[in-house]
Design a protein around this motif. Structure first.
Motif, PDB file in Angstrom:
ATOM      1  N   ARG A  67     -68.466 -21.074 -27.020  1.00  8.72           N
ATOM      2  CA  ARG A  67     -67.171 -20.417 -26.841  1.00  8.72           C
ATOM      3  C   ARG A  67     -66.130 -21.373 -26.277  1.00  8.72           C
ATOM      4  O   ARG A  67     -64.998 -21.428 -26.749  1.00  8.72           O
ATOM      5  N   ASP A  68     -66.486 -22.118 -25.246  1.00 11.13           N
ATOM      6  CA  ASP A  68     -65.543 -23.030 -24.606  1.00 11.13           C
ATOM      7  C   ASP A  68     -65.772 -24.468 -25.052  1.00 11.13           C
ATOM      8  O   ASP A  68     -65.261 -25.398 -24.440  1.00 11.13           O
ATOM      9  N   GLY A  69     -66.531 -24.657 -26.113  1.00 13.60           N
ATOM     10  CA  GLY A  69     -66.873 -26.000 -26.562  1.00 13.60           C
ATOM     11  C   GLY A  69     -65.833 -26.583 -27.505  1.00 13.60           C
ATOM     12  O   GLY A  69     -64.642 -26.293 -27.438  1.00 13.60           O
ATOM     13  N   LYS A  70     -66.329 -27.398 -28.420  1.00 13.99           N
ATOM     14  CA  LYS A  70     -65.480 -28.112 -29.354  1.00 13.99           C
ATOM     15  C   LYS A  70     -64.753 -27.139 -30.286  1.00 13.99           C
ATOM     16  O   LYS A  70     -65.336 -26.173 -30.766  1.00 13.99           O
ATOM     17  N   ASN A  71     -63.479 -27.408 -30.529  1.00 11.67           N
ATOM     18  CA  ASN A  71     -62.724 -26.581 -31.463  1.00 11.67           C
ATOM     19  C   ASN A  71     -61.989 -27.467 -32.458  1.00 11.67           C
ATOM     20  O   ASN A  71     -61.825 -28.664 -32.238  1.00 11.67           O
ATOM     21  N   ILE A  72     -61.547 -26.871 -33.532  1.00 17.40           N
ATOM     22  CA  ILE A  72     -60.838 -27.609 -34.570  1.00 17.40           C
ATOM     23  C   ILE A  72     -59.353 -27.704 -34.239  1.00 17.40           C
ATOM     24  O   ILE A  72     -58.752 -28.761 -34.343  1.00 17.40           O
TER      25      ILE A  72
END
Length: 118
Positions: free
Chosen positions: A29-34
């Motif tokens: 959820r709070d990890g890598k995002n695009i």
């Protein structure tokens, strides 16, 4: 790669602040995002006008929706309020074999493509 539009939680304990991000569904959820496409503050501060603050990048959200990104339920409600997605169709279930469609805006029940007055 299944892409979701969802919340990433920031802020302190009991004071949440959310970024609306586009991320792979396999990431945390709070990890890598695009990409970050907006933010949402459900708890306004004491000096503000007691409204919930929300900012969205409409063009980027429209792009991600057009290429197949699926919003989560909570983000879909925010996008509906902003006018970016149509409401989900509601179904009234009386018995397991029969389901009736309901108009989302007025709440009237549809019977064979004609609304039934309650």
């Amino acid at each position: 790669m299944a892409v979701k539009i969802r919340f990433a939680r920031f802020g302190c304990k009991h004071r949440p602040f959310y970024r609306i991000v586009v991320a792979d569904s396999k990431f945390n959820r709070d990890g890598k995002n695009i990409e970050v496409v907006g933010h949402y503050n459900p708890l306004p501060g004491p000096n503000e006008d007691e409204i919930k603050k929300m900012a969205l990048q409409y063009d980027r959200i429209q792009y991600w929706l057009s290429v197949g990104a699926q919003p989560t339920d909570a983000v879909e409600r925010l996008l509906f309020r902003a006018g970016l997605v149509p409401p989900r169709s509601m179904v009234v279930t009386g018995t397991k074999t029969q389901g009736q469609l309901v108009d989302n805006l007025t709440g009237t029940v549809w019977d064979d493509k004609e609304p039934v007055n309650p």
